[in-house]
Design a protein around this motif. Sequence first.
Motif, PDB file in Angstrom:
ATOM      1  N   LYS A  12     -19.014  10.272  -7.078  1.00 47.28           N
ATOM      2  CA  LYS A  12     -18.597  10.292  -5.671  1.00 47.28           C
ATOM      3  C   LYS A  12     -19.741   9.824  -4.778  1.00 47.28           C
ATOM      4  O   LYS A  12     -19.530   9.082  -3.817  1.00 47.28           O
ATOM      5  N   ASP A  68     -12.776  17.261  -0.205  1.00 44.67           N
ATOM      6  CA  ASP A  68     -12.003  17.903  -1.260  1.00 44.67           C
ATOM      7  C   ASP A  68     -10.780  17.035  -1.489  1.00 44.67           C
ATOM      8  O   ASP A  68     -10.162  16.554  -0.534  1.00 44.67           O
ATOM      9  N   THR A  69     -10.490  16.810  -2.766  1.00 47.86           N
ATOM     10  CA  THR A  69      -9.415  15.885  -3.131  1.00 47.86           C
ATOM     11  C   THR A  69      -8.436  16.559  -4.067  1.00 47.86           C
ATOM     12  O   THR A  69      -8.833  17.353  -4.920  1.00 47.86           O
ATOM     13  N   ALA A  85      -9.106  19.914 -10.243  1.00 42.97           N
ATOM     14  CA  ALA A  85     -10.309  19.975 -11.094  1.00 42.97           C
ATOM     15  C   ALA A  85     -10.122  20.946 -12.251  1.00 42.97           C
ATOM     16  O   ALA A  85     -10.712  20.780 -13.307  1.00 42.97           O
ATOM     17  N   TYR A 150      -9.044  11.489 -12.812  1.00 40.65           N
ATOM     18  CA  TYR A 150      -7.727  10.996 -13.217  1.00 40.65           C
ATOM     19  C   TYR A 150      -7.597   9.474 -13.082  1.00 40.65           C
ATOM     20  O   TYR A 150      -6.502   8.936 -13.231  1.00 40.65           O
ATOM     21  N   ASP A 151      -8.678   8.785 -12.779  1.00 43.42           N
ATOM     22  CA  ASP A 151      -8.615   7.330 -12.541  1.00 43.42           C
ATOM     23  C   ASP A 151      -7.873   6.531 -13.625  1.00 43.42           C
ATOM     24  O   ASP A 151      -7.108   5.613 -13.291  1.00 43.42           O
ATOM     25  N   LYS A 171     -11.856  -0.145  -5.576  1.00 49.15           N
ATOM     26  CA  LYS A 171     -11.237   1.184  -5.458  1.00 49.15           C
ATOM     27  C   LYS A 171     -11.483   1.758  -4.063  1.00 49.15           C
ATOM     28  O   LYS A 171     -10.562   2.265  -3.419  1.00 49.15           O
ATOM     29  N   HIS A 176      -7.979   7.046  -1.383  1.00 41.92           N
ATOM     30  CA  HIS A 176      -7.924   8.241  -0.545  1.00 41.92           C
ATOM     31  C   HIS A 176      -9.286   8.562   0.070  1.00 41.92           C
ATOM     32  O   HIS A 176      -9.428   8.678   1.274  1.00 41.92           O
ATOM     33  N   ARG A 177     -10.331   8.677  -0.786  1.00 42.17           N
ATOM     34  CA  ARG A 177     -11.645   9.028  -0.255  1.00 42.17           C
ATOM     35  C   ARG A 177     -12.209   7.885   0.582  1.00 42.17           C
ATOM     36  O   ARG A 177     -12.809   8.101   1.638  1.00 42.17           O
TER      37      ARG A 177
HETATM   38  P1  IMP Z   1     -12.754  17.418  -5.860  1.00 35.68           P
HETATM   39  O1  IMP Z   1     -12.387  18.837  -5.614  1.00 35.68           O
HETATM   40  O2  IMP Z   1     -12.734  16.587  -4.664  1.00 35.68           O
HETATM   41  O3  IMP Z   1     -14.056  17.302  -6.608  1.00 35.68           O
HETATM   42  O4  IMP Z   1     -11.672  16.788  -6.826  1.00 35.68           O
HETATM   43  C1  IMP Z   1     -10.771  17.576  -7.557  1.00 35.68           C
HETATM   44  C2  IMP Z   1     -10.368  16.894  -8.824  1.00 35.68           C
HETATM   45  O5  IMP Z   1      -9.716  15.665  -8.539  1.00 35.68           O
HETATM   46  C3  IMP Z   1     -11.479  16.601  -9.818  1.00 35.68           C
HETATM   47  O6  IMP Z   1     -11.029  16.953 -11.101  1.00 35.68           O
HETATM   48  C4  IMP Z   1     -11.678  15.141  -9.787  1.00 35.68           C
HETATM   49  O7  IMP Z   1     -11.953  14.636 -11.041  1.00 35.68           O
HETATM   50  C5  IMP Z   1     -10.343  14.642  -9.283  1.00 35.68           C
HETATM   51  N1  IMP Z   1     -10.615  13.518  -8.398  1.00 35.68           N
HETATM   52  C6  IMP Z   1     -11.175  13.560  -7.167  1.00 35.68           C
HETATM   53  N2  IMP Z   1     -11.302  12.324  -6.684  1.00 35.68           N
HETATM   54  C7  IMP Z   1     -10.826  11.498  -7.642  1.00 35.68           C
HETATM   55  C8  IMP Z   1     -10.708  10.074  -7.728  1.00 35.68           C
HETATM   56  O8  IMP Z   1     -11.086   9.301  -6.846  1.00 35.68           O
HETATM   57  N3  IMP Z   1     -10.169   9.602  -8.882  1.00 35.68           N
HETATM   58  C9  IMP Z   1      -9.744  10.388  -9.891  1.00 35.68           C
HETATM   59  N4  IMP Z   1      -9.845  11.709  -9.855  1.00 35.68           N
HETATM   60  C10 IMP Z   1     -10.379  12.255  -8.729  1.00 35.68           C
END
Ligand code: IMP
Length: 190
Positions: A12, A68-69, A85, A150-151, A171, A176-177
């Motif tokens: 990231k 947070d994603t 995650a 999950y890419d 990408k 999203h990010r």
């Molecule tokens: P986080 O809480 O933002 O670190 O992300 C939560 C989960 O989503 C983690 O398991 C990451 O591997 C997954 N994740 C977050 N961003 C991405 C991305 O850009 N591509 C694929 N998986 C992602």
Amino acid sequence: MEIIFATHNPNKTKEIKSQLGSNFSVKSLSEIGFTDEIQETETTLIGNAFLKVRAIYKATGKNCFADDTGLEVEVLDGAPGVYSARYAGEACNPEDNIDKLLNALKEKSNRKAQFRTVVALILDGKEYSFEGVCKGEILEQRRGKEGFGYDPIFKPNGYDRSFAQMTIEEKTEISHRGLAVKKLVEFLLN
Ligand code: IMP
């Protein structure tokens, strides 16, 4: 401007540094020597993003942001979402998460999904947030070796490649990010 990115994730950090360029000196938690683990105990993306950024602001007093994603799958009512995650359990790795998701979608024809990122910012003590969404679908098997998480199984709409088959620059342009950080950058530059 120096700004702290509240993450230990080197992938990231690499993505965000490539996007913010020379306007900002971005430092990750590892780079400032912050080693404490921040538990993500909230039940929403925005809740967790603010939990992280407030903890870092309290510890450093410096401008900082956190993201947070979640990967939200339509047919699974938005799961794994905020639990992306830890989808396959507390001690799981990204491969376990992918296997669990592929299994949950076995024989499902609706494979629509979206990544959603919330970025929380504390700038001179004030709080702001930005959101980015990338819509796509979950592939039936892994494709590509780039990226993380999950890419390999996420294919954005309008492309015939997974995120793991794209360069960081490709990408970031549509992710999203990338979209959430673009809003952050526009805000910081204005
Ligand atoms: P986080 O809480 O933002 O670190 O992300 C939560 C989960 O989503 C983690 O398991 C990451 O591997 C997954 N994740 C977050 N961003 C991405 C991305 O850009 N591509 C694929 N998986 C992602």
